[in-house]
Write a protein that holds these residues in place. Structure first.
Motif, PDB file in Angstrom:
ATOM      1  N   LYS A  52       0.824  -1.210   0.000  1.00 43.79           N
ATOM      2  CA  LYS A  52       0.000   0.000   0.000  1.00 43.79           C
ATOM      3  C   LYS A  52       0.855   1.256   0.000  1.00 43.79           C
ATOM      4  CE  LYS A  52      -4.366  -1.399   2.029  1.00 43.79           C
ATOM      5  NZ  LYS A  52      -5.303  -1.213   3.139  1.00 43.79           N
ATOM      6  N   ILE A  53       1.860   1.279   0.853  1.00 43.22           N
ATOM      7  CA  ILE A  53       2.739   2.445   0.932  1.00 43.22           C
ATOM      8  C   ILE A  53       3.405   2.684  -0.419  1.00 43.22           C
ATOM      9  CG2 ILE A  53       4.854   3.365   1.978  1.00 43.22           C
ATOM     10  CD1 ILE A  53       4.038   1.762   4.540  1.00 43.22           C
ATOM     11  N   ALA A  54       3.935   1.614  -1.021  1.00 43.82           N
ATOM     12  CA  ALA A  54       4.622   1.732  -2.304  1.00 43.82           C
ATOM     13  C   ALA A  54       3.655   2.152  -3.413  1.00 43.82           C
ATOM     14  CB  ALA A  54       5.298   0.408  -2.664  1.00 43.82           C
ATOM     15  N   GLY A  55       2.460   1.578  -3.417  1.00 44.09           N
ATOM     16  CA  GLY A  55       1.472   1.916  -4.442  1.00 44.09           C
ATOM     17  C   GLY A  55       1.067   3.371  -4.387  1.00 44.09           C
ATOM     18  N   LEU A  56       0.816   3.884  -3.189  1.00 39.04           N
ATOM     19  CA  LEU A  56       0.441   5.284  -3.050  1.00 39.04           C
ATOM     20  C   LEU A  56       1.596   6.208  -3.406  1.00 39.04           C
ATOM     21  CD1 LEU A  56      -1.699   5.049   0.204  1.00 39.04           C
ATOM     22  CD2 LEU A  56      -2.515   5.344  -2.146  1.00 39.04           C
ATOM     23  N   ALA A  57       2.810   5.841  -3.017  1.00 39.07           N
ATOM     24  CA  ALA A  57       3.982   6.660  -3.341  1.00 39.07           C
ATOM     25  C   ALA A  57       4.226   6.688  -4.844  1.00 39.07           C
ATOM     26  CB  ALA A  57       5.215   6.130  -2.613  1.00 39.07           C
ATOM     27  N   ALA A  58       4.025   5.559  -5.525  1.00 40.01           N
ATOM     28  CA  ALA A  58       4.223   5.509  -6.981  1.00 40.01           C
ATOM     29  C   ALA A  58       3.182   6.355  -7.703  1.00 40.01           C
ATOM     30  CB  ALA A  58       4.161   4.063  -7.462  1.00 40.01           C
ATOM     31  N   ARG A  59       1.947   6.321  -7.234  1.00 41.36           N
ATOM     32  CA  ARG A  59       0.871   7.099  -7.870  1.00 41.36           C
ATOM     33  C   ARG A  59       1.078   8.606  -7.731  1.00 41.36           C
ATOM     34  NH1 ARG A  59      -1.438   2.428  -6.476  1.00 41.36           N
ATOM     35  NH2 ARG A  59      -2.998   1.520  -7.854  1.00 41.36           N
ATOM     36  N   ALA A  92      -5.164   0.366  -4.087  1.00 41.17           N
ATOM     37  CA  ALA A  92      -3.879   0.943  -3.672  1.00 41.17           C
ATOM     38  C   ALA A  92      -2.735  -0.039  -3.864  1.00 41.17           C
ATOM     39  CB  ALA A  92      -3.943   1.385  -2.223  1.00 41.17           C
ATOM     40  N   THR A  93      -3.020  -1.340  -3.821  1.00 37.87           N
ATOM     41  CA  THR A  93      -1.955  -2.330  -3.962  1.00 37.87           C
ATOM     42  C   THR A  93      -1.889  -2.926  -5.362  1.00 37.87           C
ATOM     43  OG1 THR A  93      -3.395  -4.094  -3.173  1.00 37.87           O
ATOM     44  CG2 THR A  93      -2.066  -2.957  -1.520  1.00 37.87           C
ATOM     45  N   ARG A  94      -2.809  -2.539  -6.240  1.00 35.91           N
ATOM     46  CA  ARG A  94      -2.817  -3.086  -7.600  1.00 35.91           C
ATOM     47  C   ARG A  94      -1.515  -2.702  -8.316  1.00 35.91           C
ATOM     48  NH1 ARG A  94      -7.793  -1.273  -9.763  1.00 35.91           N
ATOM     49  NH2 ARG A  94      -8.671  -2.798  -8.353  1.00 35.91           N
ATOM     50  N   GLY A  95      -0.875  -3.676  -8.899  1.00 35.59           N
ATOM     51  CA  GLY A  95       0.364  -3.433  -9.619  1.00 35.59           C
ATOM     52  C   GLY A  95       1.598  -3.425  -8.739  1.00 35.59           C
ATOM     53  N   VAL A  96       1.448  -3.819  -7.480  1.00 32.89           N
ATOM     54  CA  VAL A  96       2.587  -3.814  -6.547  1.00 32.89           C
ATOM     55  C   VAL A  96       2.695  -5.179  -5.892  1.00 32.89           C
ATOM     56  CG1 VAL A  96       3.636  -2.719  -4.523  1.00 32.89           C
ATOM     57  CG2 VAL A  96       2.169  -1.382  -6.032  1.00 32.89           C
ATOM     58  N   LYS A  97       3.905  -5.702  -5.850  1.00 43.61           N
ATOM     59  CA  LYS A  97       4.190  -6.955  -5.155  1.00 43.61           C
ATOM     60  C   LYS A  97       5.410  -6.719  -4.279  1.00 43.61           C
ATOM     61  CE  LYS A  97       3.967 -11.329  -4.215  1.00 43.61           C
ATOM     62  NZ  LYS A  97       3.582 -11.449  -2.824  1.00 43.61           N
ATOM     63  N   ARG A 127      10.945   5.137  -8.368  1.00 42.31           N
ATOM     64  CA  ARG A 127      11.869   4.382  -7.525  1.00 42.31           C
ATOM     65  C   ARG A 127      12.284   5.219  -6.305  1.00 42.31           C
ATOM     66  NH1 ARG A 127      14.642   2.680 -11.528  1.00 42.31           N
ATOM     67  NH2 ARG A 127      13.727   0.620 -11.677  1.00 42.31           N
ATOM     68  N   GLU A 128      12.647   6.465  -6.542  1.00 39.92           N
ATOM     69  CA  GLU A 128      13.088   7.346  -5.467  1.00 39.92           C
ATOM     70  C   GLU A 128      11.959   7.599  -4.460  1.00 39.92           C
ATOM     71  OE1 GLU A 128      14.447  11.980  -5.214  1.00 39.92           O
ATOM     72  OE2 GLU A 128      15.239  10.805  -6.883  1.00 39.92           O
ATOM     73  N   ASN A 129      10.755   7.879  -4.949  1.00 36.23           N
ATOM     74  CA  ASN A 129       9.624   8.172  -4.076  1.00 36.23           C
ATOM     75  C   ASN A 129       9.208   6.947  -3.255  1.00 36.23           C
ATOM     76  OD1 ASN A 129       8.004  10.350  -3.253  1.00 36.23           O
ATOM     77  ND2 ASN A 129       6.265   9.592  -4.429  1.00 36.23           N
ATOM     78  N   VAL A 130       9.205   5.788  -3.899  1.00 36.40           N
ATOM     79  CA  VAL A 130       8.820   4.551  -3.219  1.00 36.40           C
ATOM     80  C   VAL A 130       9.833   4.198  -2.138  1.00 36.40           C
ATOM     81  CG1 VAL A 130       8.587   2.054  -3.535  1.00 36.40           C
ATOM     82  CG2 VAL A 130       7.402   3.621  -5.077  1.00 36.40           C
ATOM     83  N   ILE A 131      11.109   4.250  -2.472  1.00 36.11           N
ATOM     84  CA  ILE A 131      12.156   3.929  -1.489  1.00 36.11           C
ATOM     85  C   ILE A 131      12.059   4.866  -0.291  1.00 36.11           C
ATOM     86  CG2 ILE A 131      14.648   3.965  -1.069  1.00 36.11           C
ATOM     87  CD1 ILE A 131      14.982   2.888  -3.969  1.00 36.11           C
ATOM     88  N   SER A 132      11.914   6.145  -0.563  1.00 39.98           N
ATOM     89  CA  SER A 132      11.833   7.134   0.513  1.00 39.98           C
ATOM     90  C   SER A 132      10.633   6.868   1.429  1.00 39.98           C
ATOM     91  CB  SER A 132      11.737   8.532  -0.091  1.00 39.98           C
ATOM     92  OG  SER A 132      11.496   9.486   0.899  1.00 39.98           O
ATOM     93  N   ALA A 133       9.461   6.643   0.841  1.00 43.63           N
ATOM     94  CA  ALA A 133       8.243   6.438   1.641  1.00 43.63           C
ATOM     95  C   ALA A 133       8.310   5.144   2.447  1.00 43.63           C
ATOM     96  CB  ALA A 133       7.015   6.437   0.731  1.00 43.63           C
TER      97      ALA A 133
END
Length: 167
Positions: A52-59, A92-97, A127-133
């Protein structure tokens, strides 16, 4: 025999003279458990939380149109409309594993980008936003973020999500 007034008197507080010429008594404080309170137990973070965190950060990244492949978005839209058919996965988690270990995590993302943007720049920003979040919110070390661009959204394309039958 002791004086009854002295028997009922509270104990001498620390730092006050006792009146008998004795040095003030010191009380010792024993720490219980020892160590940092944050280290007294275990915290586990579910894969879905990191997803969820990664999905929201990527969006949040400009140029990301949506997450997941066309097929997964279609199935997800249908599943979301069936009562009880969500299966626990939100959009929120669609497209994220995510694979979550004790101190590290690895992520796979599938994105659709808007036409005209630099895919390399968008992927780097995602990548940067997801890693940071993820690292900020979970304390886990993100060891890799793999990004698959599954489609490009053209300006004149309609959305693939079907209209709801009930209004």
């Amino acid at each position: 025999m002791t004086d009854p007034a002295q028997r009922n008197r509270p104990e001498n507080p620390v730092g006050e003279p006792s009146g008998s010429g004795e040095p003030p008594r010191r009380t010792s404080v024993t720490k219980r458990g020892g160590g940092d309170p944050a280290s007294r137990g275990r915290t586990t973070i579910a894969d879905g939380v990191v997803e969820k965190i990664a999905g929201l950060a990527a969006r949040d990244v400009l140029g990301v149109h949506t997450m997941g492949s066309g097929l997964s978005r279609t199935f997800g839209a249908v599943r979301d409309r069936v009562p009880g058919g969500g299966g626990g996965r939100s959009s929120a988690t669609r497209g994220v594993k995510a694979e979550v270990g004790e101190v590290q995590t690895a992520l796979d993302l599938e994105i659709v980008v808007d036409y005209g943007v630099s895919i390399i720049d968008v992927a780097g920003a995602v990548r940067e936003n997801v890693i940071s979040a993820v690292e900020r919110m979970t304390g886990l070390e993100v060891v890799e973020v793999n990004i698959a661009v599954s489609d490009v959204k053209l300006p004149d394309e309609e959305e693939e999500e079907p209209e709801p039958r009930l209004q």
